[in-house]
Design a protein around this motif. Structure first.
Motif, mmCIF file in Angstrom:
data_model
loop_
_atom_site.group_PDB
_atom_site.id
_atom_site.type_symbol
_atom_site.label_atom_id
_atom_site.label_comp_id
_atom_site.label_asym_id
_atom_site.label_seq_id
_atom_site.Cartn_x
_atom_site.Cartn_y
_atom_site.Cartn_z
ATOM 1 N N SER A 108 0.751 -1.174 0.093
ATOM 2 C CA SER A 108 0.095 -0.023 -0.095
ATOM 3 C C SER A 108 1.036 1.287 0.045
ATOM 4 O O SER A 108 2.300 1.167 -0.186
ATOM 5 C CB SER A 108 -1.102 0.016 1.043
ATOM 6 N N ALA A 109 0.290 2.439 0.335
ATOM 7 C CA ALA A 109 1.177 3.686 0.267
ATOM 8 C C ALA A 109 1.013 4.189 1.581
ATOM 9 O O ALA A 109 1.049 5.692 1.641
ATOM 10 C CB ALA A 109 0.836 4.469 -0.790
ATOM 11 N N LEU A 110 0.764 3.553 2.507
ATOM 12 C CA LEU A 110 0.482 4.056 3.772
ATOM 13 C C LEU A 110 1.723 4.727 4.663
ATOM 14 O O LEU A 110 1.499 5.961 5.402
ATOM 15 C CB LEU A 110 -0.068 3.100 4.970
ATOM 16 N N ILE A 111 2.729 4.314 4.315
ATOM 17 C CA ILE A 111 4.082 5.140 4.971
ATOM 18 C C ILE A 111 5.005 5.719 3.902
ATOM 19 O O ILE A 111 5.710 4.755 3.109
ATOM 20 C CB ILE A 111 4.736 3.797 5.859
ATOM 21 N N PRO A 112 5.365 6.789 3.987
ATOM 22 C CA PRO A 112 6.231 7.392 3.071
ATOM 23 C C PRO A 112 7.824 6.862 3.088
ATOM 24 O O PRO A 112 8.329 6.575 4.117
ATOM 25 C CB PRO A 112 6.437 9.067 3.606
ATOM 26 N N GLY A 113 7.910 6.404 1.844
ATOM 27 C CA GLY A 113 9.309 5.843 1.878
ATOM 28 C C GLY A 113 9.366 4.287 2.188
ATOM 29 O O GLY A 113 10.355 3.561 2.012
ATOM 30 N N HIS A 114 8.430 3.628 2.512
ATOM 31 C CA HIS A 114 8.255 2.240 2.984
ATOM 32 C C HIS A 114 7.329 1.520 2.255
ATOM 33 O O HIS A 114 7.417 0.359 2.396
ATOM 34 C CB HIS A 114 8.129 2.328 4.591
ATOM 35 N N GLY A 115 6.400 2.263 1.871
ATOM 36 C CA GLY A 115 5.058 1.311 1.168
ATOM 37 C C GLY A 115 3.961 1.281 2.271
ATOM 38 O O GLY A 115 3.536 2.318 2.857
ATOM 39 N N GLY A 116 3.777 -0.018 2.446
ATOM 40 C CA GLY A 116 2.575 -0.198 3.487
ATOM 41 C C GLY A 116 3.364 -0.833 4.831
ATOM 42 O O GLY A 116 4.338 -1.414 4.742
ATOM 43 N N LEU A 117 2.205 -1.395 5.679
ATOM 44 C CA LEU A 117 2.716 -1.929 6.768
ATOM 45 C C LEU A 117 3.230 -3.137 6.571
ATOM 46 O O LEU A 117 4.248 -3.673 7.246
ATOM 47 C CB LEU A 117 1.657 -2.011 7.935
ATOM 48 N N PHE A 118 2.839 -3.992 5.658
ATOM 49 C CA PHE A 118 3.247 -5.352 5.267
ATOM 50 C C PHE A 118 4.482 -5.179 5.050
ATOM 51 O O PHE A 118 5.361 -6.040 5.046
ATOM 52 C CB PHE A 118 2.133 -6.016 4.100
ATOM 53 N N ASP A 119 4.857 -4.192 4.056
ATOM 54 C CA ASP A 119 6.067 -3.776 3.469
ATOM 55 C C ASP A 119 7.253 -3.691 4.659
ATOM 56 O O ASP A 119 8.594 -4.130 4.604
ATOM 57 C CB ASP A 119 6.344 -2.611 2.471
ATOM 58 N N ARG A 120 6.925 -3.175 5.816
ATOM 59 C CA ARG A 120 7.852 -2.728 6.661
ATOM 60 C C ARG A 120 7.852 -3.775 7.740
ATOM 61 O O ARG A 120 8.956 -3.876 8.447
ATOM 62 C CB ARG A 120 7.262 -1.327 7.538
ATOM 63 N N PHE A 121 6.879 -4.637 8.092
ATOM 64 C CA PHE A 121 6.971 -5.648 9.177
ATOM 65 C C PHE A 121 6.890 -7.026 8.679
ATOM 66 O O PHE A 121 7.013 -7.770 9.396
ATOM 67 C CB PHE A 121 5.443 -5.525 10.061
ATOM 68 N N ASP A 122 7.336 -7.219 7.301
ATOM 69 C CA ASP A 122 7.366 -8.440 6.856
ATOM 70 C C ASP A 122 8.581 -9.233 7.602
ATOM 71 O O ASP A 122 8.427 -10.513 7.825
ATOM 72 C CB ASP A 122 7.568 -8.408 5.381
ATOM 73 N N GLY A 123 9.648 -8.497 7.832
ATOM 74 C CA GLY A 123 10.767 -8.997 8.552
ATOM 75 C C GLY A 123 10.217 -9.494 10.218
ATOM 76 O O GLY A 123 10.645 -10.591 10.401
ATOM 77 N N LEU A 124 9.555 -8.553 10.782
ATOM 78 C CA LEU A 124 9.226 -8.863 11.916
ATOM 79 C C LEU A 124 7.997 -9.942 12.237
ATOM 80 O O LEU A 124 8.236 -10.897 13.162
ATOM 81 C CB LEU A 124 8.383 -7.593 12.840
ATOM 82 N N LEU A 125 7.368 -9.978 11.137
ATOM 83 C CA LEU A 125 6.377 -11.440 11.037
ATOM 84 C C LEU A 125 7.355 -12.705 11.039
ATOM 85 O O LEU A 125 6.957 -13.536 11.497
ATOM 86 C CB LEU A 125 5.777 -11.088 9.894
ATOM 87 N N GLY A 126 8.552 -12.730 10.139
ATOM 88 C CA GLY A 126 9.142 -14.070 9.900
ATOM 89 C C GLY A 126 9.738 -14.268 11.121
ATOM 90 O O GLY A 126 10.010 -15.463 11.765
ATOM 91 N N ALA A 127 10.527 -13.310 12.120
ATOM 92 C CA ALA A 127 11.052 -13.573 13.366
ATOM 93 C C ALA A 127 10.037 -14.017 14.223
ATOM 94 O O ALA A 127 10.366 -14.815 14.892
ATOM 95 C CB ALA A 127 11.635 -11.986 13.783
ATOM 96 N N ALA A 128 8.856 -13.336 14.182
ATOM 97 C CA ALA A 128 7.860 -13.840 15.213
ATOM 98 C C ALA A 128 7.457 -15.158 15.204
ATOM 99 O O ALA A 128 7.175 -15.834 16.097
ATOM 100 C CB ALA A 128 6.427 -12.858 15.245
ATOM 101 N N LEU A 129 7.134 -15.552 13.803
ATOM 102 C CA LEU A 129 6.893 -16.952 13.682
ATOM 103 C C LEU A 129 7.960 -17.902 13.958
ATOM 104 O O LEU A 129 7.527 -18.896 14.355
ATOM 105 C CB LEU A 129 6.268 -17.094 12.035
ATOM 106 N N PHE A 130 9.218 -17.589 13.691
ATOM 107 C CA PHE A 130 10.391 -18.312 14.218
ATOM 108 C C PHE A 130 10.348 -18.547 15.432
ATOM 109 O O PHE A 130 10.566 -19.768 15.870
ATOM 110 C CB PHE A 130 11.586 -17.627 13.581
#
Length: 262
Positions: A225-247
């Motif tokens: 999405s375009a919610l966060i300037p320079g980052h895209g969306g929350l999914f773009d920003r927190f994809d790494g945290l999702l992977g870490a949390a699932l691990f």
């Protein structure tokens, strides 16, 4: 110097600092404050996922996000383990509504909801210091990878999936996370295993980023999405945290994860 490499640095920096500050306050306060942040972020990411797969489905995606938030928040403080299977409900409901990529939606939506629930459980069980360690490892992995990749370049890590990710940035992320683990050894009761565990956590966060990159390439979109300037969306920003949390959630199911306290 090629200034185009750094043209998005200003927007990324300010937006990143705002997100880091919000996360620090929420983790420190814990309780309902952290829970509200996690539920909100999880719901927004499911909204972004639905709109990527089914563009123009604005009202439906918002209703699905609201439904997901109600289910995730309803699991707070639920004791029986079987309650976690309720996370399948919003993923299944959204899957039925998807005209294509049904399995893709189901897997990612369930992963997002499960990671959100896992983060809330981790804050309650292991404490804020443990969660700070995990989040800082993810942030340092991303920052070190960004600067090392832009500065040194070199061979691509997985060019068919994530064309911008380089081996230099990937390894820099591992080294940065190891340094975070070493730092936490100086003021917590964590054992030395925290150093290599930080590196594995870094890899898990990178796999989360790659999984989301593969999803976007599959769907033909640049950002979630375009919610966060320079980052895209929350999914773009927190994809790494999702992977870490699932691990960490999977690791906690297999072995006893010790608390990390000051």
């Amino acid at each position: 110097m090629n200034t185009r490499r750094w043209e998005d640095l200003g927007a990324r920096t300010w937006a990143g600092l705002a997100m880091v500050a919000t996360g620090i306050v929420a983790i420190r306060l814990g309780g309902v404050w952290f829970q509200m942040l996690v539920v909100f972020a999880s719901a927004v990411m499911i909204w972004e996922l639905a709109r990527m797969i089914r563009p123009g489905w604005d009202v439906g995606a918002m209703l699905l996000a609201a439904f997901s938030a109600s289910v995730i928040s309803g699991l707070i403080a639920q004791e029986p383990d079987w309650h976690v299977f309720l996370l399948l409900v919003p993923a299944t409901a959204g899957t039925i509504a998807m005209p294509r990529e049904k399995l893709t939606f189901f897997c990612f939506a369930f992963a997002i909801a499960t990671a959100g629930w896992g983060l809330m459980e981790a804050r309650d069980i292991y404490g804020g210091t443990w969660l700070f360690w995990m989040v800082i490892c993810v942030v340092v992995t991303d920052v070190a990878g960004y600067f090392a990749g832009r500065r040194f370049g070199g061979p691509k890590f997985w060019p068919s999936v994530s064309p911008k990710k380089t081996w230099s940035g990937t390894v820099a992320g591992w080294v940065g996370a190891a340094l975070v683990g070493a730092l936490f050894l100086t003021f917590t009761d964590a054992g030395r295993d925290l150093i290599w565990l930080s590196m594995v956590l870094s890899l898990a966060s990178q796999m989360g980023d790659i999984a989301e990159s593969a999803l976007k390439r599959r769907l033909g979109v640049k950002d979630s999405s375009a919610l966060i300037p320079g980052h895209g969306g929350l999914f773009d920003r927190f994809d790494g945290l999702l992977g870490a949390a699932l691990f960490m959630l999977i690791l906690a199911l297999l072995v006893d994860v010790p608390e990390v306290r000051i």
